[in-house]
Write a protein that holds these residues in place. Structure first.
Motif, PDB file in Angstrom:
ATOM      1  N   GLN A   1       0.874  -1.179   0.000  1.00 42.49           N
ATOM      2  CA  GLN A   1       0.000   0.000   0.000  1.00 42.49           C
ATOM      3  C   GLN A   1       0.910   1.228   0.000  1.00 42.49           C
ATOM      4  O   GLN A   1       1.416   1.606  -1.047  1.00 42.49           O
ATOM      5  N   CYS A   2       1.139   1.831   1.168  1.00 40.40           N
ATOM      6  CA  CYS A   2       2.046   2.978   1.139  1.00 40.40           C
ATOM      7  C   CYS A   2       3.451   2.540   0.755  1.00 40.40           C
ATOM      8  O   CYS A   2       4.226   3.313   0.223  1.00 40.40           O
ATOM      9  N   GLY A   3       3.785   1.304   1.064  1.00 40.76           N
ATOM     10  CA  GLY A   3       5.065   0.763   0.620  1.00 40.76           C
ATOM     11  C   GLY A   3       6.248   1.081   1.501  1.00 40.76           C
ATOM     12  O   GLY A   3       7.367   0.678   1.194  1.00 40.76           O
ATOM     13  N   PHE A   4       6.010   1.768   2.605  1.00 38.62           N
ATOM     14  CA  PHE A   4       7.153   2.153   3.441  1.00 38.62           C
ATOM     15  C   PHE A   4       7.775   0.943   4.124  1.00 38.62           C
ATOM     16  O   PHE A   4       8.978   0.892   4.359  1.00 38.62           O
ATOM     17  N   CYS A   5       6.943  -0.046   4.437  1.00 39.06           N
ATOM     18  CA  CYS A   5       7.450  -1.257   5.080  1.00 39.06           C
ATOM     19  C   CYS A   5       8.041  -2.222   4.073  1.00 39.06           C
ATOM     20  O   CYS A   5       8.690  -3.192   4.444  1.00 39.06           O
TER      21      CYS A   5
ATOM     22  N   LEU B   1       4.083   4.654   9.047  1.00 41.86           N
ATOM     23  CA  LEU B   1       5.491   4.264   9.137  1.00 41.86           C
ATOM     24  C   LEU B   1       6.443   5.337   8.616  1.00 41.86           C
ATOM     25  O   LEU B   1       7.597   5.394   9.023  1.00 41.86           O
TER      26      LEU B   1
ATOM     27  N   CYS C   1       3.927  -3.318   9.627  1.00 44.18           N
ATOM     28  CA  CYS C   1       3.210  -2.699   8.517  1.00 44.18           C
ATOM     29  C   CYS C   1       1.948  -2.085   9.107  1.00 44.18           C
ATOM     30  O   CYS C   1       1.226  -2.745   9.842  1.00 44.18           O
ATOM     31  N   ARG C   2       1.713  -0.830   8.811  1.00 43.48           N
ATOM     32  CA  ARG C   2       0.556  -0.155   9.379  1.00 43.48           C
ATOM     33  C   ARG C   2      -0.629  -0.149   8.422  1.00 43.48           C
ATOM     34  O   ARG C   2      -1.735   0.190   8.819  1.00 43.48           O
ATOM     35  N   CYS C   3      -0.407  -0.491   7.171  1.00 45.88           N
ATOM     36  CA  CYS C   3      -1.473  -0.328   6.181  1.00 45.88           C
ATOM     37  C   CYS C   3      -2.269  -1.591   5.905  1.00 45.88           C
ATOM     38  O   CYS C   3      -3.467  -1.525   5.686  1.00 45.88           O
ATOM     39  N   THR C   4      -1.612  -2.733   5.837  1.00 44.96           N
ATOM     40  CA  THR C   4      -2.249  -3.894   5.200  1.00 44.96           C
ATOM     41  C   THR C   4      -2.927  -4.861   6.150  1.00 44.96           C
ATOM     42  O   THR C   4      -3.683  -5.713   5.699  1.00 44.96           O
TER      43      THR C   4
HETATM   44  S1  FES Z   1       2.218  -0.756   3.211  1.00 42.41           S
HETATM   45 FE1  FES Z   1       2.233   1.004   4.464  1.00 42.41          FE
HETATM   46  S2  FES Z   1       3.321   0.303   6.176  1.00 42.41           S
HETATM   47 FE2  FES Z   1       3.118  -1.485   5.015  1.00 42.41          FE
END
Ligand code: FES
Ligand SMILES: Cc1cc2nc3c(=O)[nH]c(=O)nc-3n(C[C@H](O)[C@H](O)[C@H](O)COP(=O)(O)OP(=O)(O)OC[C@H]3O[C@@H](n4cnc5c(N)ncnc54)[C@H](O)[C@@H]3O)c2cc1C
Ligand code: FES
Lengths: 168, 291, 789
Positions: A98-102, C215, A138-141
């Motif tokens: 998702q956001c891809g930060f992780c 994050l 991961c905060r998004c998925t």
């Molecule tokens: S995709 Fe956003 S923190 Fe994992």
């Protein structure tokens, strides 16, 4: 201080490194490799996971000087330019980004897990996947699609003729 | 800041003697957090990761001599049978990435009351081998902890290894955290049954200014087990419960963000009771290890 | 060493490959960059000669600033600027709804962590060390830390029957702001003023302060422009509202404050307020150099607003048969030191605070207060997340009192299409609350609590920490249902702007979609492509970088972007399509029936025409910019709360199955199941991702997440002690999506992101209550609550 190490197969040398800097800072701010992410600098999130001599570690907790002469592998080195590693492909296909930060840290941790399992001639079980990825927040998925991606990558890589870890 | 990277143990000890304010760094999982957040600004960082001796373990006179720089991941994979309590504790530490770097030596030197190695080391009756250019001395782990994050280490000393006699009986390790992984202990308990010595070892974590044993609980249980070691008979539930109470009574916890003092005491009594129950079951089965 | 450069030109733009249309699991256009580590997040931006900016923050929750001496900081070699409030050229306060928050503190600091001064230097550590040398002389005051105390009614009005029972705060400084400590008081009055019922249950509830914990910490790069303006590349949620506030602070017109979205590492509401935006611009304008600011995790906890903690008292009255007769609720949100989104949070909590149930008599008082706690504002599902814990606990308590099944009681009172809400609004699109619950009930249950010798510790409460092998473990099952308004409410002019261009590039028709809608991870960029592909029949769709060169898209919040920006993109595509069809007919030389765009061609099946778009367009560039609005809402009556406040509702329900070690108070969530009506799943994979992610955040609040604040001070600003769920804490999930079209919305879709975040936590709580038999009125549940220690 001067630091020399191998990053993604290439020898790199940087000067004027402050002794208190982390390997993460050096990679991101001095070597132009911002793929490894900084989300906490306290070892809690795993976004900065890199290989240090083939062992996944939090780059934020490695003092720059400790990397002297070592081999480092980052997300940027998972696949040759223009190609995607099966783990990268699986994350995209499963919707695990998702956001891809992780993502960069998870990709390295997943590559390590799958390679180790395949070296033992098997694919990881769900509980093994969970325990192995417990250091990557991961905060998004909600992690479901990350699990899907790891299973998918493991199955693909098991079916691949490629040597485990050969694409590192 | 200076950065020194001794290649041998002798060089490391010399460097520490020459720079007493140097901060050693092993896995960096405590040190780097401090530096990253500006809470630690050592004049000199002394990297111990190139000292090969520190990264080895061997057996010596029946005891395991675990180099201070062996990361937890290797304790789990290589020493699960010889040091089951410590391996169980290691499995609860941080995450795979942390266990790939973090070391027992680092845990000892940090001497946090919440360090997970401590209860296991206390229960097992470990000894800490420390060295300086002045020589080597061995400190029973019970005497190693001197206050919150303070240890018996002198400012020119480094930790070389811990020595642990492999168990003659089952060991257990339990830890409370409010998350299923990556959590600092709210309270922790280590137990070792030593049938060969007819003794019991305990270790309490996160429930006093330092890690500590529960001597009254150990004595009580050793007494209760006196007749049972040979018969391997069932352990009365009341014995396990009393043991739990005595363990809890040995704690002196505080309220903090991770938990209340009352909860810590309560949790210790439950963990100790359960750990004893499992350990005794294992003992009855004749299985010295359990996970 | 030559510095590597990642210029803002590398700000993420997304080129779509062969993709998908509405309803497909289309791939993210930014996905490949993200898995390669090449996607440029705010913290990745780099310019050769840039400086690093840092913020000095107040150590005190409440204090008067006597003086600030920046001299020692300026003297540090490598420091280029040290700024205070005196250096803010324009408005010295800002805010989303109410401008009450200082850009940099002057006179008074009202929360711990409030920005006081800024430093720019050539290395971040130099800047930090310099900031530490700024001398601020504070006269420290005692903080006001309880919302009800701040409002002067520390006891429940309902109990004391006098809303104005004011206890005098003893000090002069008791009022945090000139207009007092009340941010908003919302009243809902419907039906009889003093109803009575056969069965009454009363409960008091408390929800702790949650953090968004995205994050990617706050970061951005400000670059001074040659025109005296500034370009800001920033990870944010709403470019134009940022721009408005930055312009005011800098006293610059919008054309000189240009914003471009940098890669965003999650948002969840925490980026709706300004963080480093104005600060970086001030430093850049002052030094004439690019300035990067990037918070670390600790600063991030002080750098953004949190979810409002709430204290609530509910009274539910019902007939013996289980028909709800009345609900009275008194709700307090602690807004912290500044208003932020508190008025809207009060709006949601007040208007939807009794849940998706039909109740003839409703009496709600909902307050938002100023205190010296950290400011609270937007977070996913705001206002509803807190109240859902209370109203769903009440429904379970009522069911127990009535001896009814909790799901039956809910179904019996559930809203449906045509129902009237407590604010007098008729629900004019599907509201399948009953079906959501029934489908959950019908789902298979996970296997029973594992027992026996060889239990896998990872299946146990406590996990590998080895605290139980089955001892003390009890299973519980709980249900909860939620509804939430989608998009902005109460008369807000809620619109989005889309610019769509169609042209021939390399012989192929390519569409470009340009909006300012922030992509924060949710996948709006994918949706924009899917809509353009569907409407224009082309494969290649470029998503232009998000910036302020196009009109506002509104906020990426309130589950609104797929609806509102999706609607705008659809409308702009339709306008473009109209022109292209016009061109085609001009080419044919006459009107053609049944003309449409499909597969890169202009097609009429009736007339057997299929003209390649590339031919029809030729050199022509067709571009349309459309400002699109959803149907208007109304502000509500200040005395009764009645009015058409919300444009759309989203509905979701959860079933949670938990194992609780009742002796140690440790919880293992075994399974989460969710049903949600999404109207139309534009991208089913992304929809499921939203549901799973929202579920995780709700679960986190239920069992572990809380910013602990004591005397106005944050006790745990780190990922060591602010715990969010790991993969070992999240159970497997079952998800069923319903698609009942909302006739008022584009494609019939419904906003998705928030509802599952609202129903998941209360379901977990219900399950823990069932397992333990305890009332558990405080969230998050801690082991202490379960064990009574
Ligand atoms: S995709 Fe956003 S923190 Fe994992
Ligand atoms: C995310 C995260 C999670 C964690 N989780 C846990 C947990 O669950 N349980 C737990 O117990 N700990 C935990 N820790 C803390 C830490 O990992 C442990 O304390 C670890 O054992 C430290 O070992 P290290 O080798 O990394 O030490 P370092 O950080 O390298 O050093 C720690 C201290 O020991 C000193 N030192 C190191 N080696 C020697 C030596 N040979 N002689 C003398 N002094 C020495 C250093 O100077 C320093 O004071 C966690 C840390 C992080 C970042
Ligand atoms: S940044 Fe290294 S673990 Fe979070």
């Amino acid at each position: 201080m001067r630091l020399t190490c191998t990053v993604n197969g290439t020898t790199r040398q940087v000067d004027d490194v402050w002794e208190g800097e982390s390997l993460l800072y050096v990679l991101r701010e001095r070597m132009g490799l911002p793929g490894s992410k900084n989300a906490c600098e306290q070892g809690e999130c795993g976004s900065c996971t890199v290989y240090l001599d083939d062992v996944p570690v939090c780059a934020c907790l490695v003092a720059a000087g400790q990397a002297e002469g070592r081999e480092i592998g980052t997300v940027e080195g998972l696949a040759p330019p223009g190609e995607l590693h099966p783990v990268q492909e699986a994350f995209l296909e499963a919707g695990a980004v998702q956001c891809g930060f992780c993502t960069p840290g998870l990709l390295v941790a997943t590559d390590d897990l799958v390679s180790r399992s395949l070296a033992e001639g098997r694919t990881p079980t769900d509980p093994e996947i969970r325990e192995a990825l417990a250091g990557n927040l991961c905060r998004c998925t909600g992690y479901e699609k990350i699990l899907d991606a790891v299973r998918l990558a493991a199955d693909r890589m098991a079916g691949d003729a490629r040597q485990p870890g050969g694409t590192r | 800041m200076q950065f020194l990277q001794p290649a041998t143990w002798a060089e490391a000890l010399e460097a520490k003697a020459a720079h007493r304010d140097a901060v050693p760094i092993a896995g960096g999982t405590d040190v780097m957090v401090g530096i990253n957040f500006g809470r630690l600004r050592p004049a000199l960082l002394l990297d111990l990761t190139r000292v090969a001796d520190l990264r080895q373990w061997d057996t010596d006179d029946g005891a395991v001599r675990l180099g201070a720089g062996v990361p937890y991941a290797r304790v789990i994979t290589e020493l699960g049978d010889r040091l089951p309590g410590l391996a169980m504790a290691a499995r609860t530490i941080g995450s795979p990435q942390i266990r790939n770097r973090g070391t027992v030596g680092g845990n000892l030197a940090t001497a946090s009351p919440a360090g997970d190695a401590h209860p296991a080391l206390l229960a097992a009756g470990a000894e800490v081998e420390v060295a300086s250019v002045r020589g080597t001395r061995t400190i029973p782990v019970t005497e190693f902890y001197r206050g919150v994050k303070r240890s018996a280490l002198a400012d020119d000393e480094l930790i070389a290894a811990v020595r642990i006699t492999p168990p003659s009986g089952p060991q257990q390790y339990s830890k409370i955290g409010t998350r299923n992984a990556m959590v600092i202990a709210v309270a922790a308990f280590g137990l070792a049954l030593h049938p060969a010595r007819r003794a019991v070892g305990t270790g309490i974590g996160s429930a006093a200014p330092t890690p500590r044993r529960a001597p009254a609980a150990e004595e009580f249980l050793a007494g209760e087990l006196d007749g049972l070691w040979d018969s391997r008979a069932e352990l009365p539930a009341a014995t396990a419960a009393r043991f739990g109470e005595l363990v809890a009574a040995a704690a002196a916890p505080i309220d903090d963000v991770r938990g209340t003092a009352r909860y810590r005491v309560h949790a210790l009594s439950v963990m100790a009771r359960r750990a004893l129950t499992w350990a005794w079951l294992d003992y009855r089965k004749g299985d010295p290890t359990c996970a | 060493m030559s510095a590597p450069t990642r210029t803002p030109a590398g700000a993420p733009s997304a080129v779509g490959g062969p993709g998908g249309r509405i309803g497909d699991d289309a791939r993210r256009p930014d996905g490949v960059l993200k898995v390669r580590g090449e996607f440029a997040y705010g913290s990745d931006l780099w310019m050769d000669d840039m400086l690093w900016g840092v913020t000095l923050r107040s150590p005190h929750p409440y204090a008067r600033i006597r003086s600030i001496d920046v001299g020692p900081a300026l003297a540090v070699p490598g420091v280029h600027a040290v700024l205070t409030s005196d250096d803010v050229p324009g408005e010295k306060v800002y805010g989303l709804e109410l401008a009450d928050q200082p850009v940099l503190a002057f006179d008074v600091v009202r929360y711990q962590g409030e920005p006081v001064a800024l430093v720019a230097a050539d290395h971040p550590d130099t800047a930090r060390r310099a900031a530490a040398r700024i001398v601020v002389d504070y006269d420290v005051w005692e903080p006001v830390t309880d919302a009800r105390v701040a409002l002067g009614h520390p006891t429940w009005n309902q109990v004391h029957d006098s809303p104005a029972e004011v206890t005098e705060l003893s000090r002069e400084s008791a009022d945090l702001h000139p207009h007092g400590n009340l941010v908003r008081h919302l009243k809902v009055r419907r039906g009889a003023p003093a109803p009575t019922a056969d069965v009454v249950v009363v409960g008091e509830y408390e929800v702790g302060m949650q953090d968004q914990a995205f994050l990617g910490p706050e970061s951005g790069l400000a670059v001074p422009g040659e025109d005296g303006g500034v370009d800001l590349y920033v990870a944010t949620q709403w470019l134009h509202v940022d721009q408005r506030q930055i312009c005011a602070a800098l006293a610059l017109p919008p054309e000189r404050v240009r914003l471009t979205l940098a890669g965003v590492g999650g948002a969840f509401g925490g980026r709706e307020d300004l963080s480093m935006h104005v600060h970086a611009c001030l430093l850049a304008l002052h030094t004439g150099k690019p300035v990067k600011m990037s918070y670390n995790r600790e600063e991030s906890f002080f750098g953004h607003v949190h979810r409002h903690p709430a204290t609530m008292r509910y009274e539910h009255g019902a007939t013996r048969d289980g028909d709800l007769v009345y609900v009275k609720a008194e709700i307090y949100f602690d807004g912290g030191a500044y208003a932020s989104s508190t008025p809207a949070v009060v709006g949601n909590g007040g208007t939807m605070g009794i849940g998706p149930y039909v109740v003839p008599n409703v009496h709600v008082d909902c307050y938002g207060a100023y205190t010296n706690n950290p400011p609270c504002g937007a977070m996913r599902g705001f206002g509803s997340v807190q109240t859902a814990f209370a109203y769903e606990a009440q429904m379970d308590a009522l069911a127990a009192e009535l001896g009814m099944d909790p799901v039956e009681l809910r179904c019996r009172n559930a809203m449906e299409q045509g129902s009237t809400t407590p604010t007098g609004q008729v629900v004019d699109s599907p509201a399948p609350v009953v079906e959501l619950l029934r489908r959950l009930e019908a789902m298979p249950m996970p296997p029973a609590v594992p027992t026996g010798d060889d239990v896998d510790l990872r299946d146990m409460p406590g996990g590998v920490s080895n605290t139980t092998h089955g001892e003390g473990v009890r299973r519980g099952v709980g249900y909860a249902v939620a509804y939430k308004n989608v998009a902005f409410s109460e008369g807000f002019d809620d619109y989005s702007t889309a610019r769509v261009r169609l042209e021939v590039v390399g012989g192929e028709a390519v569409a470009t979609v340009h909006t300012a809608a922030a992509e924060v991870g949710q996948g709006l960029v994918t949706v924009e492509q899917q809509i353009a592909r569907t409407e224009l029949g082309v494969e290649q769709v470029v998503v232009h970088p998000k910036d302020t060169a196009v009109g506002s898209a509104g906020s990426t919040s309130a589950s609104r972007q797929t609806y509102v920006t999706g609607g705008a993109v659809k409308a702009a595509c339709e306008a473009v399509r109209g022109q292209v069809l016009e061109l085609a007919q001009r080419g044919v030389g006459r009107p053609v029936a049944d003309l449409r765009l499909d597969g890169g061609k202009v097609v009429s099946d009736v007339e057997g025409i299929a003209l390649p778009l590339a031919d029809v367009l030729g050199e022509e560039v067709v571009e349309e910019t459309v400002e699109w609005r959803h149907r208007p809402t109304e502000s509500i009556d200040p005395e009764t709360g009645q009015g058409f406040a919300h444009v759309q509702y989203a509905f979701s329900a959860h079933r949670a199955v938990v194992d609780v070690d009742v002796e140690l108070g440790l919880v293992k969530v075994v399974e989460m199941a969710c049903t949600q009506d999404v109207g139309k799943a534009i991208n089913p994979q992304a929809v499921i991702g939203q549901i799973q992610g929202g579920t995780a955040q709700g679960l986190g609040l239920a069992v572990m997440e809380e910013i602990l604040v004591r005397d106005g001070r944050v006790q745990n600003p780190s990922f060591t002690d602010y715990l969010i769920p790991t993969v070992l804490d999240m159970p497997p999930m079952r998800v069923e999506i319903l698609e009942y079209a909302d006739p008022h919305a584009p494609y019939g879709l419904r906003g998705v992101g928030e509802a599952p975040n609202i129903s998941s936590g209360p379901a977990v709580l219900a399950a823990i209550r069932q397992a333990t038999g305890l009332p558990l009125t405080r969230v998050p549940v801690r082991p202490e609550h379960v064990t009574g220690t």
